[in-house]
Write a protein that holds these residues in place. Structure first.
Motif, mmCIF file in Angstrom:
data_model
loop_
_atom_site.group_PDB
_atom_site.id
_atom_site.type_symbol
_atom_site.label_atom_id
_atom_site.label_comp_id
_atom_site.label_asym_id
_atom_site.label_seq_id
_atom_site.Cartn_x
_atom_site.Cartn_y
_atom_site.Cartn_z
ATOM 1 N N ARG A 1 41.200 46.277 41.534
ATOM 2 C CA ARG A 1 41.164 46.591 40.091
ATOM 3 C C ARG A 1 42.229 45.794 39.348
ATOM 4 N NH1 ARG A 1 45.853 48.555 37.352
ATOM 5 N NH2 ARG A 1 47.180 49.294 39.035
ATOM 6 N N LEU A 2 43.377 45.563 40.008
ATOM 7 C CA LEU A 2 44.443 44.831 39.340
ATOM 8 C C LEU A 2 44.059 43.370 39.124
ATOM 9 C CD1 LEU A 2 47.176 44.668 38.062
ATOM 10 C CD2 LEU A 2 48.230 44.747 40.328
ATOM 11 N N GLU A 3 43.380 42.762 40.097
ATOM 12 C CA GLU A 3 42.902 41.381 39.906
ATOM 13 C C GLU A 3 41.950 41.264 38.714
ATOM 14 O OE1 GLU A 3 43.129 39.483 44.408
ATOM 15 O OE2 GLU A 3 41.171 40.007 43.581
ATOM 16 N N MET A 4 41.293 42.367 38.356
ATOM 17 C CA MET A 4 40.387 42.376 37.207
ATOM 18 C C MET A 4 41.086 42.754 35.907
ATOM 19 S SD MET A 4 37.685 41.293 38.456
ATOM 20 C CE MET A 4 36.725 41.430 36.937
ATOM 21 N N GLY A 5 42.360 43.164 36.007
ATOM 22 C CA GLY A 5 43.074 43.604 34.814
ATOM 23 C C GLY A 5 42.611 44.954 34.302
ATOM 24 N N TYR A 6 42.028 45.780 35.196
ATOM 25 C CA TYR A 6 41.595 47.123 34.798
ATOM 26 C C TYR A 6 42.803 48.056 34.787
ATOM 27 C CZ TYR A 6 36.757 45.638 35.883
ATOM 28 O OH TYR A 6 35.551 44.990 35.928
ATOM 29 N N CYS A 7 42.902 48.869 33.743
ATOM 30 C CA CYS A 7 44.022 49.801 33.622
ATOM 31 C C CYS A 7 43.923 50.938 34.637
ATOM 32 C CB CYS A 7 44.059 50.406 32.221
ATOM 33 S SG CYS A 7 44.512 49.226 30.924
ATOM 34 N N LEU A 8 45.090 51.362 35.133
ATOM 35 C CA LEU A 8 45.175 52.539 35.993
ATOM 36 C C LEU A 8 45.974 53.590 35.250
ATOM 37 C CD1 LEU A 8 44.879 54.056 38.727
ATOM 38 C CD2 LEU A 8 47.000 52.920 39.443
ATOM 39 N N TYR A 9 45.382 54.783 35.090
ATOM 40 C CA TYR A 9 46.095 55.846 34.378
ATOM 41 C C TYR A 9 47.329 56.259 35.171
ATOM 42 C CZ TYR A 9 47.163 59.498 31.164
ATOM 43 O OH TYR A 9 47.822 60.238 30.197
#
Length: 360
Positions: free
Chosen positions: A231-239
């Motif tokens: 998810r981090l490689e995609m730049g998706y936020c983690l709450y």
């Protein structure tokens, strides 16, 4: 510590188990890099049954969702899903979530495991219109089958044409011998695939058949560690990392799910912030030199002054470089801007880049 319906299965597979959001969860099986690469190149399966599920139904269901969610759920037709967030009253975010329109007057909200009780209380607090609410989190399991070979590997398990389900669409149909599953073309990896919702009593059968059907395609079970690097490689936020009760959706780059075509909680203040441009913005950055940025590390300017903090960071298994996200002053948020990450005694130079990091 709660278990998912598959916790014993994971332990039997040799998974390393860790406490996560109050659940006993598999963090890895063979290792994060192997599992990460499996999802990027083939197909992997995650147990994410710790996630929360709420049903909102009745003639006033949409009215409630429109009030508590930033995105415009009136655009949803049955069979479509939408990424959204719950804004709070002080400019931050209660949680981010996916909204599914299951029937004309019924919606499924899928929320983060660590926020189930908080979200449930929040929605009930604002349910002045009397929508019907059910928390079904304890009854349902969720498997994420992710990777470029997911459609091909799983087609034998369903009479539904999996290739026909477009991104952020879903079908209620048969899967792995279970009649009424939600087969959703969503995920948190950027490599395509599905998320399968079924009852706790059914998930072991689904898990076993998924691994069997995917065997010829190199399927592996994947843990939470690789879920995070993907998810981090995609730049998706983690709450809890990149967004929380103090970060606004505008600062976090979530203006695209914040629709001012309707009124919602704190919409006026967020609209004002968008028009003025926020003082800080969430950016992606790549290290120019060797090093691994970690959550909580300071972001500093050329003179060593702290200007922000790393919210998520890792050594990218796909790109073989240190990368991360963090909030910086808006004037330093443009791609190409130079910042530094304080890694122990060293201020390691880094460059702000356009997300996603991984282009596929």
């Amino acid at each position: 510590m709660k278990n998912t319906a598959l916790s014993e299965t994971h332990m039997a597979l040799g998974a390393k188990m860790v406490p996560f959001a109050g659940y006993n969860m598999p963090v890895s099986y063979e290792g994060v890099n192997i599992e990460h690469e499996t999802v990027r190149k083939a197909v992997g399966v995650f147990d994410v049954s710790h996630m929360g599920e709420f049903l909102v139904s009745g003639p006033n269901a949409l009215e409630l969702i429109q009030k508590v969610c930033s995105n415009d759920a009136s655009k949803l037709t049955v069979g479509k899903a939408q990424y959204s967030c719950f804004p709070n009253e002080t400019g931050g975010i209660v949680d981010d979530l996916i909204v599914y329109r299951v029937k004309e007057e019924e919606y499924l909200l899928v929320v983060n495991a660590s926020n189930i009780q908080k979200d449930w209380d929040w929605i009930n607090k604002h349910n002045s219109m009397g929508a019907q609410l059910r928390d079904i989190s304890e009854d349902y399991s969720l498997l994420a089958i992710q990777g470029p070979k997911a459609v091909e590997a799983m087609q034998s398990l369903s009479s539904v044409d999996l290739s026909a389900i477009k991104f952020y669409n879903f079908v209620v149909g048969d899967f792995a011998g279970i009649e009424h599953t939600i087969i959703s073309a969503t995920g948190y990896t950027g490599s395509g695939g599905f998320e399968i919702y079924c009852k706790n009593s059914e998930v072991k059968q689904v898990w076993d058949q998924v691994l069997e059907a995917g065997a010829d395609f190199g399927i592996k079970p994947v843990g939470l560690a690789a879920r995070d690097t993907l998810r981090l490689e995609m730049g998706y936020c983690l709450y809890g990392n990149d967004i929380d009760d103090t970060t606004s959706p505008i600062e976090a780059g979530l203006g695209w799910i914040t629709k001012f075509t309707k009124d919602f909680i704190n919409s006026e203040a967020l609209k004002d912030q968008k028009e003025r441009t926020p003082e800080r913005k969430l950016v992606g950055f790549e290290l120019d030199d060797r090093g691994i940025p970690r959550q909580g590390y300071d972001i500093v300017d050329g003179n060593g002054n702290k200007i922000g903090e790393v919210t998520s960071g890792t050594m990218s298994p796909s790109l073989k470089k240190g990368l991360g996200m963090g909030y910086v002053p808006a004037v330093m948020a443009a791609p190409g801007s130079k910042i530094n990450i304080q890694i122990r005694k060293n201020a390691v130079p880094a460059t702000v880049v356009k997300l996603p990091f991984y282009k596929g």
